[in-house]
Design an enzyme around this catalytic site. Structure first.
Site, PDB file in Angstrom:
ATOM      1  N   TYR A 171       0.939  -1.123   0.102  1.00 43.54           N
ATOM      2  CA  TYR A 171      -0.213  -0.199   0.080  1.00 43.54           C
ATOM      3  C   TYR A 171       0.879   1.410   0.002  1.00 43.54           C
ATOM      4  O   TYR A 171       0.573   2.072  -0.648  1.00 43.54           O
ATOM      5  CB  TYR A 171      -0.950  -0.055   1.192  1.00 43.54           C
ATOM      6  N   LYS A 175       1.284   4.447  -3.157  1.00 44.96           N
ATOM      7  CA  LYS A 175       1.001   5.688  -2.756  1.00 44.96           C
ATOM      8  C   LYS A 175       2.163   6.370  -3.193  1.00 44.96           C
ATOM      9  O   LYS A 175       2.049   7.405  -3.602  1.00 44.96           O
ATOM     10  CB  LYS A 175       0.431   5.799  -1.251  1.00 44.96           C
TER      11      LYS A 175
HETATM   12  N1  LIG Z   1      -8.748   6.669   5.476  1.00 40.06           N
HETATM   13  C1  LIG Z   1      -7.227   7.216   5.603  1.00 40.06           C
HETATM   14  O1  LIG Z   1      -6.857   7.248   6.557  1.00 40.06           O
HETATM   15  C2  LIG Z   1      -6.707   7.444   4.186  1.00 40.06           C
HETATM   16  C3  LIG Z   1      -5.603   8.196   4.776  1.00 40.06           C
HETATM   17  C4  LIG Z   1      -4.787   8.595   3.488  1.00 40.06           C
HETATM   18  C5  LIG Z   1      -5.117   8.321   2.159  1.00 40.06           C
HETATM   19  N2  LIG Z   1      -6.389   7.630   2.001  1.00 40.06           N
HETATM   20  C6  LIG Z   1      -6.816   7.299   0.643  1.00 40.06           C
HETATM   21  O2  LIG Z   1      -8.029   7.905   0.504  1.00 40.06           O
HETATM   22  C7  LIG Z   1      -8.700   7.321  -0.535  1.00 40.06           C
HETATM   23  C8  LIG Z   1     -10.113   6.822   0.171  1.00 40.06           C
HETATM   24  O3  LIG Z   1     -10.012   5.820   0.987  1.00 40.06           O
HETATM   25  P1  LIG Z   1     -11.155   5.846   2.199  1.00 40.06           P
HETATM   26  O4  LIG Z   1     -10.500   5.819   3.441  1.00 40.06           O
HETATM   27  O5  LIG Z   1     -12.373   6.838   2.058  1.00 40.06           O
HETATM   28  O6  LIG Z   1     -11.602   4.258   1.872  1.00 40.06           O
HETATM   29  P2  LIG Z   1     -12.813   3.513   1.589  1.00 40.06           P
HETATM   30  O7  LIG Z   1     -12.565   2.152   1.382  1.00 40.06           O
HETATM   31  O8  LIG Z   1     -13.908   3.967   2.494  1.00 40.06           O
HETATM   32  O9  LIG Z   1     -13.148   4.293   0.274  1.00 40.06           O
HETATM   33  C9  LIG Z   1     -12.646   3.851  -1.087  1.00 40.06           C
HETATM   34  C10 LIG Z   1     -13.484   3.521  -1.955  1.00 40.06           C
HETATM   35  O10 LIG Z   1     -12.887   3.132  -3.307  1.00 40.06           O
HETATM   36  C11 LIG Z   1     -13.574   2.252  -4.101  1.00 40.06           C
HETATM   37  N3  LIG Z   1     -12.875   1.504  -4.621  1.00 40.06           N
HETATM   38  C12 LIG Z   1     -11.838   0.575  -4.426  1.00 40.06           C
HETATM   39  N4  LIG Z   1     -11.230  -0.098  -5.596  1.00 40.06           N
HETATM   40  C13 LIG Z   1     -12.044   0.377  -6.546  1.00 40.06           C
HETATM   41  C14 LIG Z   1     -11.838   0.154  -7.987  1.00 40.06           C
HETATM   42  N5  LIG Z   1     -11.206  -0.982  -8.358  1.00 40.06           N
HETATM   43  N6  LIG Z   1     -12.770   0.724  -8.803  1.00 40.06           N
HETATM   44  C15 LIG Z   1     -13.658   1.812  -8.351  1.00 40.06           C
HETATM   45  N7  LIG Z   1     -13.594   1.884  -7.038  1.00 40.06           N
HETATM   46  C16 LIG Z   1     -12.869   1.251  -6.280  1.00 40.06           C
HETATM   47  C17 LIG Z   1     -14.077   1.532  -2.734  1.00 40.06           C
HETATM   48  O11 LIG Z   1     -15.465   0.708  -3.239  1.00 40.06           O
HETATM   49  C18 LIG Z   1     -14.471   2.637  -1.711  1.00 40.06           C
HETATM   50  O12 LIG Z   1     -15.769   2.960  -2.092  1.00 40.06           O
HETATM   51  C19 LIG Z   1      -7.845   5.978  -0.739  1.00 40.06           C
HETATM   52  O13 LIG Z   1      -7.307   6.179  -2.037  1.00 40.06           O
HETATM   53  C20 LIG Z   1      -7.181   5.728   0.350  1.00 40.06           C
HETATM   54  O14 LIG Z   1      -5.936   5.013   0.402  1.00 40.06           O
HETATM   55  C21 LIG Z   1      -7.073   7.022   3.096  1.00 40.06           C
END
Ligand SMILES: NC(=O)c1ccc[n+]([C@@H]2O[C@H](COP(=O)([O-])OP(=O)(O)OC[C@H]3O[C@@H](n4cnc5c(N)ncnc54)[C@H](O)[C@@H]3O)[C@@H](O)[C@H]2O)c1
Length: 273
Positions: A171, A175
Protein backbone atom coordinates in the site's frame (compact mmCIF):
# COMPACT_ATOMS: atom_id res chain seq x y z
CA UNK A 1 -8.55 33.23 -15.31
CA UNK A 2 -10.31 36.28 -16.78
CA UNK A 3 -8.79 39.71 -16.20
CA UNK A 4 -9.87 41.30 -12.96
CA UNK A 5 -11.74 38.24 -11.84
CA UNK A 6 -11.10 37.22 -8.29
CA UNK A 7 -9.82 33.64 -8.13
CA UNK A 8 -11.90 32.78 -5.11
CA UNK A 9 -15.05 34.44 -6.38
CA UNK A 10 -15.03 32.24 -9.43
CA UNK A 11 -13.89 29.30 -7.34
CA UNK A 12 -16.02 26.80 -9.18
CA UNK A 13 -18.24 27.72 -12.07
CA UNK A 14 -21.73 26.41 -11.47
CA UNK A 15 -22.70 23.36 -13.51
CA UNK A 16 -19.17 22.35 -14.50
CA UNK A 17 -18.48 18.58 -14.44
CA UNK A 18 -16.22 16.86 -11.94
CA UNK A 19 -15.43 13.17 -11.56
CA UNK A 20 -14.57 11.56 -8.23
CA UNK A 21 -13.50 7.92 -8.24
CA UNK A 22 -14.05 6.01 -5.01
CA UNK A 23 -16.99 8.37 -4.49
CA UNK A 24 -19.40 5.84 -2.98
CA UNK A 25 -18.25 6.57 0.56
CA UNK A 26 -15.41 7.80 2.77
CA UNK A 27 -12.98 10.47 1.69
CA UNK A 28 -13.97 10.47 -1.99
CA UNK A 29 -17.59 11.15 -1.08
CA UNK A 30 -16.72 14.02 1.29
CA UNK A 31 -14.59 15.65 -1.41
CA UNK A 32 -17.41 15.15 -3.93
CA UNK A 33 -19.84 16.84 -1.55
CA UNK A 34 -17.57 19.87 -1.29
CA UNK A 35 -17.68 20.29 -5.07
CA UNK A 36 -21.48 19.95 -5.17
CA UNK A 37 -21.87 22.55 -2.44
CA UNK A 38 -19.86 24.95 -4.61
CA UNK A 39 -22.11 24.33 -7.61
CA UNK A 40 -20.26 21.49 -9.36
CA UNK A 41 -21.98 18.75 -11.31
CA UNK A 42 -20.29 15.78 -9.72
CA UNK A 43 -20.11 12.20 -10.93
CA UNK A 44 -19.14 9.67 -8.27
CA UNK A 45 -17.60 6.55 -9.81
CA UNK A 46 -17.10 3.46 -7.70
CA UNK A 47 -16.98 -0.31 -8.12
CA UNK A 48 -19.72 -0.86 -5.50
CA UNK A 49 -23.06 -1.82 -7.10
CA UNK A 50 -24.73 0.91 -5.06
CA UNK A 51 -23.23 3.60 -2.86
CA UNK A 52 -23.10 3.60 0.91
CA UNK A 53 -25.94 4.98 3.09
CA UNK A 54 -23.63 7.94 3.65
CA UNK A 55 -24.09 8.78 -0.06
CA UNK A 56 -27.88 8.81 0.27
CA UNK A 57 -27.58 11.25 3.16
CA UNK A 58 -25.25 13.43 1.08
CA UNK A 59 -27.75 13.35 -1.77
CA UNK A 60 -30.55 14.49 0.53
CA UNK A 61 -28.42 17.46 1.60
CA UNK A 62 -27.92 18.73 -1.97
CA UNK A 63 -29.82 21.98 -2.40
CA UNK A 64 -30.95 22.75 -6.00
CA UNK A 65 -30.10 26.45 -5.53
CA UNK A 66 -26.41 25.52 -5.37
CA UNK A 67 -26.60 24.71 -9.08
CA UNK A 68 -24.73 21.46 -8.58
CA UNK A 69 -25.68 17.79 -8.61
CA UNK A 70 -24.44 14.42 -7.42
CA UNK A 71 -24.70 11.36 -9.65
CA UNK A 72 -23.55 7.80 -9.06
CA UNK A 73 -22.06 5.54 -11.74
CA UNK A 74 -20.83 2.04 -11.01
CA UNK A 75 -17.37 1.55 -12.48
CA UNK A 76 -14.29 -0.46 -11.65
CA UNK A 77 -11.29 1.75 -12.42
CA UNK A 78 -9.43 -1.39 -13.48
CA UNK A 79 -11.75 -1.70 -16.49
CA UNK A 80 -9.90 0.75 -18.71
CA UNK A 81 -12.26 0.44 -21.69
CA UNK A 82 -15.32 1.18 -19.53
CA UNK A 83 -13.47 4.03 -17.82
CA UNK A 84 -12.72 5.67 -21.18
CA UNK A 85 -16.30 5.19 -22.37
CA UNK A 86 -17.74 6.75 -19.23
CA UNK A 87 -15.36 9.74 -19.29
CA UNK A 88 -16.28 10.24 -22.95
CA UNK A 89 -20.01 10.21 -22.12
CA UNK A 90 -19.61 12.60 -19.18
CA UNK A 91 -17.52 14.97 -21.29
CA UNK A 92 -20.00 14.84 -24.18
CA UNK A 93 -22.83 15.78 -21.81
CA UNK A 94 -20.94 18.66 -20.22
CA UNK A 95 -18.61 20.03 -22.91
CA UNK A 96 -15.72 18.44 -21.15
CA UNK A 97 -14.54 17.67 -17.65
CA UNK A 98 -13.24 20.38 -15.35
CA UNK A 99 -11.72 18.27 -12.63
CA UNK A 100 -10.99 14.77 -11.40
CA UNK A 101 -10.29 13.47 -7.92
CA UNK A 102 -8.92 9.92 -8.03
CA UNK A 103 -9.73 8.55 -4.58
CA UNK A 104 -10.50 4.90 -5.42
CA UNK A 105 -8.06 2.79 -3.46
CA UNK A 106 -7.61 -0.44 -1.53
CA UNK A 107 -5.51 -1.47 1.41
CA UNK A 108 -4.19 -4.80 2.67
CA UNK A 109 -2.29 -5.48 5.86
CA UNK A 110 0.12 -8.40 5.43
CA UNK A 111 3.68 -8.93 6.68
CA UNK A 112 6.06 -8.19 3.78
CA UNK A 113 7.61 -11.65 4.16
CA UNK A 114 4.26 -13.27 3.31
CA UNK A 115 3.06 -10.99 0.51
CA UNK A 116 2.17 -12.91 -2.66
CA UNK A 117 2.99 -11.54 -6.10
CA UNK A 118 -0.71 -11.74 -6.89
CA UNK A 119 -1.60 -9.51 -3.94
CA UNK A 120 1.12 -6.98 -4.78
CA UNK A 121 -0.15 -6.81 -8.37
CA UNK A 122 -3.73 -6.39 -7.17
CA UNK A 123 -2.73 -3.47 -4.97
CA UNK A 124 -0.73 -1.75 -7.71
CA UNK A 125 -3.42 -2.39 -10.27
CA UNK A 126 -6.03 -0.39 -8.35
CA UNK A 127 -3.92 2.12 -6.45
CA UNK A 128 -1.48 2.91 -9.25
CA UNK A 129 -2.62 1.66 -12.69
CA UNK A 130 -6.26 2.54 -11.92
CA UNK A 131 -5.24 6.07 -10.93
CA UNK A 132 -3.01 6.45 -14.00
CA UNK A 133 -5.75 5.25 -16.36
CA UNK A 134 -8.32 7.50 -14.65
CA UNK A 135 -6.08 10.52 -15.26
CA UNK A 136 -5.39 9.45 -18.83
CA UNK A 137 -9.07 8.88 -19.66
CA UNK A 138 -9.96 12.30 -18.21
CA UNK A 139 -7.03 14.09 -19.85
CA UNK A 140 -8.08 12.74 -23.26
CA UNK A 141 -11.42 14.48 -22.82
CA UNK A 142 -9.84 17.63 -21.36
CA UNK A 143 -7.58 17.80 -24.43
CA UNK A 144 -10.51 17.22 -26.76
CA UNK A 145 -12.68 19.93 -25.21
CA UNK A 146 -9.70 22.15 -24.41
CA UNK A 147 -10.63 22.30 -20.72
CA UNK A 148 -8.00 23.79 -18.43
CA UNK A 149 -8.67 21.00 -15.99
CA UNK A 150 -7.34 19.96 -12.63
CA UNK A 151 -6.53 16.42 -11.50
CA UNK A 152 -5.93 15.37 -7.89
CA UNK A 153 -4.61 11.97 -6.91
CA UNK A 154 -5.53 10.92 -3.40
CA UNK A 155 -2.19 9.54 -2.29
CA UNK A 156 -1.37 9.37 1.44
CA UNK A 157 1.24 10.42 3.94
CA UNK A 158 1.95 6.65 3.76
CA UNK A 159 3.52 7.37 0.36
CA UNK A 160 6.28 9.30 2.11
CA UNK A 161 6.78 7.40 5.37
CA UNK A 162 6.45 3.88 6.80
CA UNK A 163 3.62 3.90 9.36
CA UNK A 164 5.07 2.68 12.63
CA UNK A 165 3.93 -0.90 13.21
CA UNK A 166 1.59 -1.07 10.22
CA UNK A 167 2.27 -4.00 7.88
CA UNK A 168 1.40 -2.28 4.64
CA UNK A 169 4.46 -2.41 2.38
CA UNK A 170 2.54 -2.71 -0.89
CA UNK A 171 0.00 0.00 0.00
CA UNK A 172 2.67 2.49 1.03
CA UNK A 173 4.69 1.87 -2.15
CA UNK A 174 1.58 2.27 -4.29
CA UNK A 175 0.99 5.71 -2.73
CA UNK A 176 4.62 6.72 -3.31
CA UNK A 177 4.14 5.74 -6.95
CA UNK A 178 1.07 7.96 -7.23
CA UNK A 179 2.89 10.96 -5.73
CA UNK A 180 5.62 10.55 -8.34
CA UNK A 181 3.09 9.98 -11.12
CA UNK A 182 1.49 13.36 -10.42
CA UNK A 183 4.84 15.07 -10.99
CA UNK A 184 5.40 13.36 -14.33
CA UNK A 185 1.89 14.00 -15.62
CA UNK A 186 2.14 17.61 -14.46
CA UNK A 187 5.31 17.94 -16.53
CA UNK A 188 3.59 16.52 -19.62
CA UNK A 189 0.20 18.21 -19.39
CA UNK A 190 0.47 21.55 -17.52
CA UNK A 191 1.60 23.90 -20.28
CA UNK A 192 -0.79 24.94 -23.03
CA UNK A 193 0.45 23.63 -26.38
CA UNK A 194 0.22 25.47 -29.72
CA UNK A 195 -2.84 23.46 -30.70
CA UNK A 196 -4.62 24.63 -27.54
CA UNK A 197 -4.38 21.32 -25.71
CA UNK A 198 -2.99 21.10 -22.18
CA UNK A 199 -3.22 23.46 -19.26
CA UNK A 200 -4.12 20.52 -17.02
CA UNK A 201 -2.78 20.76 -13.50
CA UNK A 202 -1.93 17.53 -11.70
CA UNK A 203 -1.32 17.35 -7.95
CA UNK A 204 -1.48 14.75 -5.23
CA UNK A 205 -3.07 14.99 -1.79
CA UNK A 206 -1.48 13.17 1.13
CA UNK A 207 -3.88 12.82 4.04
CA UNK A 208 -3.02 11.48 7.45
CA UNK A 209 -5.26 8.98 9.22
CA UNK A 210 -8.96 9.65 8.67
CA UNK A 211 -11.94 7.80 10.09
CA UNK A 212 -13.41 6.03 7.03
CA UNK A 213 -14.71 2.51 6.33
CA UNK A 214 -11.17 1.53 5.20
CA UNK A 215 -9.63 2.61 8.48
CA UNK A 216 -12.43 1.18 10.64
CA UNK A 217 -11.52 -2.19 9.07
CA UNK A 218 -7.88 -1.63 10.11
CA UNK A 219 -9.05 -0.97 13.67
CA UNK A 220 -10.89 -4.30 13.65
CA UNK A 221 -7.76 -6.09 12.39
CA UNK A 222 -5.21 -4.47 14.72
CA UNK A 223 -6.20 -4.07 18.39
CA UNK A 224 -5.15 -0.73 19.90
CA UNK A 225 -4.49 0.86 16.49
CA UNK A 226 -7.06 3.64 16.96
CA UNK A 227 -5.27 4.83 20.10
CA UNK A 228 -1.79 4.46 18.54
CA UNK A 229 -2.75 6.49 15.48
CA UNK A 230 -4.55 9.15 17.50
CA UNK A 231 -1.36 9.76 19.46
CA UNK A 232 0.89 9.68 16.40
CA UNK A 233 0.17 13.22 15.25
CA UNK A 234 0.45 16.66 16.83
CA UNK A 235 -3.32 17.06 17.15
CA UNK A 236 -3.77 13.90 19.23
CA UNK A 237 -6.77 12.74 17.19
CA UNK A 238 -7.83 11.21 13.89
CA UNK A 239 -9.18 13.31 11.02
CA UNK A 240 -12.80 13.48 9.84
CA UNK A 241 -13.46 13.25 6.10
CA UNK A 242 -15.02 16.74 6.18
CA UNK A 243 -11.61 18.18 7.02
CA UNK A 244 -10.56 17.54 3.41
CA UNK A 245 -13.41 19.40 1.75
CA UNK A 246 -11.42 22.62 1.65
CA UNK A 247 -8.55 20.82 -0.09
CA UNK A 248 -10.96 19.50 -2.73
CA UNK A 249 -12.21 23.02 -3.43
CA UNK A 250 -8.73 24.48 -3.42
CA UNK A 251 -7.25 21.91 -5.80
CA UNK A 252 -10.23 21.79 -8.19
CA UNK A 253 -10.78 25.53 -8.46
CA UNK A 254 -9.09 28.69 -9.62
CA UNK A 255 -7.81 29.14 -6.08
CA UNK A 256 -4.84 26.96 -7.08
CA UNK A 257 -4.13 27.98 -10.69
CA UNK A 258 -0.35 28.13 -10.21
CA UNK A 259 -0.11 24.79 -8.41
CA UNK A 260 0.94 21.71 -10.32
CA UNK A 261 3.27 18.78 -9.66
CA UNK A 262 2.84 19.30 -5.91
CA UNK A 263 1.95 17.03 -3.04
CA UNK A 264 -0.38 18.62 -0.48
CA UNK A 265 0.14 17.03 2.94
CA UNK A 266 -2.72 17.35 5.47
CA UNK A 267 -1.87 15.04 8.33
CA UNK A 268 -2.30 16.84 11.66
CA UNK A 269 1.47 17.12 11.86
CA UNK A 270 2.04 13.35 11.70
CA UNK A 271 5.01 13.59 9.34
CA UNK A 272 6.38 16.82 10.79
CA UNK A 273 7.87 15.54 14.02
N1 LIG B 1 -8.69 6.76 5.50
C1 LIG B 1 -7.45 7.16 5.62
O1 LIG B 1 -6.90 7.29 6.71
C2 LIG B 1 -6.67 7.51 4.38
C3 LIG B 1 -5.46 8.19 4.54
C4 LIG B 1 -4.72 8.53 3.43
C5 LIG B 1 -5.19 8.20 2.18
N2 LIG B 1 -6.36 7.53 2.04
C6 LIG B 1 -6.80 7.23 0.69
O2 LIG B 1 -8.04 7.86 0.46
C7 LIG B 1 -8.77 7.15 -0.55
C8 LIG B 1 -10.17 6.88 -0.03
O3 LIG B 1 -10.05 5.99 1.06
P1 LIG B 1 -11.10 5.83 2.24
O4 LIG B 1 -10.32 5.83 3.48
O5 LIG B 1 -12.23 6.74 2.03
O6 LIG B 1 -11.49 4.30 1.98
P2 LIG B 1 -12.86 3.59 1.61
O7 LIG B 1 -12.55 2.15 1.51
O8 LIG B 1 -13.92 4.02 2.52
O9 LIG B 1 -13.17 4.21 0.16
C9 LIG B 1 -12.49 3.78 -0.99
C10 LIG B 1 -13.50 3.62 -2.10
O10 LIG B 1 -12.78 3.20 -3.28
C11 LIG B 1 -13.58 2.24 -3.93
N3 LIG B 1 -12.76 1.40 -4.80
C12 LIG B 1 -11.81 0.52 -4.43
N4 LIG B 1 -11.32 -0.10 -5.50
C13 LIG B 1 -11.96 0.39 -6.59
C14 LIG B 1 -11.93 0.13 -7.97
N5 LIG B 1 -11.11 -0.79 -8.48
N6 LIG B 1 -12.74 0.84 -8.80
C15 LIG B 1 -13.59 1.76 -8.29
N7 LIG B 1 -13.70 2.02 -6.98
C16 LIG B 1 -12.90 1.35 -6.14
C17 LIG B 1 -14.22 1.45 -2.81
O11 LIG B 1 -15.36 0.72 -3.24
C18 LIG B 1 -14.56 2.54 -1.81
O12 LIG B 1 -15.85 3.06 -2.00
C19 LIG B 1 -7.96 5.88 -0.83
O13 LIG B 1 -7.19 6.07 -1.99
C20 LIG B 1 -7.06 5.77 0.39
O14 LIG B 1 -5.90 5.05 0.13
C21 LIG B 1 -7.13 7.19 3.11
Amino acid sequence: MDDGEDALQQCLRSGVAFVVTGGARGLGLAMAEALVEAGGKVYCLDRLPSPDDEYQRALERVVPEWGGSLQYKQLDVNDTAALNRLMEDIAAENEGIQGVIAAAGIQQLTPAIDYTAEDVNKMLQTNYTGVFMTAQAAARQMFKYKNRGSICFVASMSGTIANKGLLSAAYNSSKAAVIQLSRNLAMEWSSVKENGEGGIRVNSLSPGHIVTPMVLKNFEEVPGLRETWSQANMMGRLAETSEFKGAALFLMSNASTFMTGSNLIIDGGHTAW
